[in-house]
Design a protein around this motif. Sequence first.
Motif, PDB file in Angstrom:
ATOM      1  N   ALA A 120       0.837  -1.039  -0.043  1.00 56.12           N
ATOM      2  CA  ALA A 120      -0.141   0.236   0.122  1.00 56.12           C
ATOM      3  C   ALA A 120       0.768   1.250  -0.119  1.00 56.12           C
ATOM      4  N   THR A 121       0.271   2.432  -0.723  1.00 58.28           N
ATOM      5  CA  THR A 121       0.828   3.664  -0.735  1.00 58.28           C
ATOM      6  C   THR A 121       0.062   4.523   0.123  1.00 58.28           C
ATOM      7  N   TYR A 122       0.378   5.150   1.129  1.00 55.88           N
ATOM      8  CA  TYR A 122      -0.310   6.417   1.726  1.00 55.88           C
ATOM      9  C   TYR A 122       0.134   7.614   1.292  1.00 55.88           C
ATOM     10  N   THR A 123      -0.517   8.469   0.534  1.00 59.68           N
ATOM     11  CA  THR A 123      -0.106   9.426  -0.227  1.00 59.68           C
ATOM     12  C   THR A 123      -1.098  10.594  -0.151  1.00 59.68           C
ATOM     13  N   ASP A 124      -0.875  11.846  -0.934  1.00 62.00           N
ATOM     14  CA  ASP A 124      -1.685  12.817  -1.098  1.00 62.00           C
ATOM     15  C   ASP A 124      -2.262  12.991  -2.470  1.00 62.00           C
ATOM     16  N   GLU A 125      -3.076  13.920  -2.723  1.00 61.51           N
ATOM     17  CA  GLU A 125      -3.501  14.338  -4.222  1.00 61.51           C
ATOM     18  C   GLU A 125      -2.695  14.516  -5.352  1.00 61.51           C
ATOM     19  N   ARG A 126      -1.236  15.345  -4.708  1.00 62.07           N
ATOM     20  CA  ARG A 126      -0.458  15.827  -5.419  1.00 62.07           C
ATOM     21  C   ARG A 126       0.342  14.593  -6.195  1.00 62.07           C
ATOM     22  N   PHE A 127       0.238  13.256  -5.681  1.00 65.27           N
ATOM     23  CA  PHE A 127       1.074  12.160  -6.016  1.00 65.27           C
ATOM     24  C   PHE A 127       0.574  11.832  -7.578  1.00 65.27           C
ATOM     25  N   TRP A 128      -0.825  12.241  -7.877  1.00 59.25           N
ATOM     26  CA  TRP A 128      -1.373  11.600  -9.146  1.00 59.25           C
ATOM     27  C   TRP A 128      -0.845  12.548 -10.081  1.00 59.25           C
TER      28      TRP A 128
END
Length: 424
Positions: A120-128
């Motif tokens: 799993a990757t926990y991230t933010d909206e910037r990642f996309w």
Amino acid sequence: MIRIYLKQAWSLLKENPLISGLSIAGTALAIAAVMLIILVIQVRMAEYAPESNRGRMLHVIAMRAVEKKNDGSTNNGYMGKSVVRELFYNLKTPQVVSGYARRTVSVNAAGKRTFSKYSATYTDERFWNIFDYEFLEGAPFTREESESGVCKAIISEKLARRLFGKTEGITGQRLLVNKKEYSICGIVEDVSRTARFAYADLWMPYNSNAAMETPANVCGGLTGYFNVAMLAGSTSDFSAIRAEVEKETRQFNANSPEYEISFFSGPLSNFDLIITNYMGFIKEIPYAEWFLTQGGFILFLLLLPALNMIGITITSFRKRRAEIGLRKAFGATAGSVFSQVVNENLVITFIGGVFGLVFSIIMLWLTRDIFFPSGSEINLSMLIRPEMFLASLFFIFLLNLMCAGIPAWRAGKYNIVKSLNNQE
């Protein structure tokens, strides 16, 4: 002229099938060994979805926290969420900056009792905006959803099949991640494990998991699980980005009462990470050492078969001594003899090079678990690239010069009378 050389080379192949076969086999093995090294590096450097912008990415994957009152008390590892948000989100030079944490989690469909482990990757909206995933259904979570910590998840098509037996109509379905319920907001195409930073089975907002917060009593909350990925406008911005990171780090340390942080070599490019074997815990990147090591190994792989083929080629041209003497008697210069020998041998070397190139691709596919994470998928878009063919042509030409240069030089020096009488 090319047609003449091709005919001459073909006649040599038919006249000396054993010698020609050994030359082709030796060339094929040498080129295969060299190209296997090139292909491994290429797969790590090539740009393909969802890492289509690899050349413009910078990564921070290692941090050091030092206690100000005790220089001997240090902690090396990943950064905490506070560093991501308070330092890296302030950067102005990169186009996009994203923080993410990689974890292994247990997942099952809501209502089912069987749990399995997934990446799993926990991230933010910037990642996309950095990684270009192909959405089969749904969309990424928004900034508002990311900040509020809404329990939404994006899953791979592989995980969708395992949980629900299909990849359509999944949006809105529920799943449990570490026994916490999430709603599926999107499905993306499977990602190869060779895409080291983009690979995962599911992606969620890091604010949805309280465990992503580092306790304040652990290095002041500065260390944790997070890495940072940045997308530059172009590679020419790398120096400015690194300078800005240094500036922001100094400001961050000035405001930190107990600890100061550093990032070893700072933001690293994809090529830097290849050289350091994906380890960021170094202060200097050994460019010269890496090039010398790789270049020396490649030269060694080319030199051994070249020495064998030099002997084979010299033996072959001893049989053609009378032919070469006759050409010189009719006015052929040493240079023209040299050119003929090199060009004829180039045809044979090229044939061996093509076999070697094909063999190297097959070998990499069969041994991919040795060079890449287990289960990595290798496809033709990663392997068949213009730079690969240019590299193979270069090494074919180099091997040809090493194998044919000495015999060609000797052939040009043959004495006409002795050559016509087939004498040394």
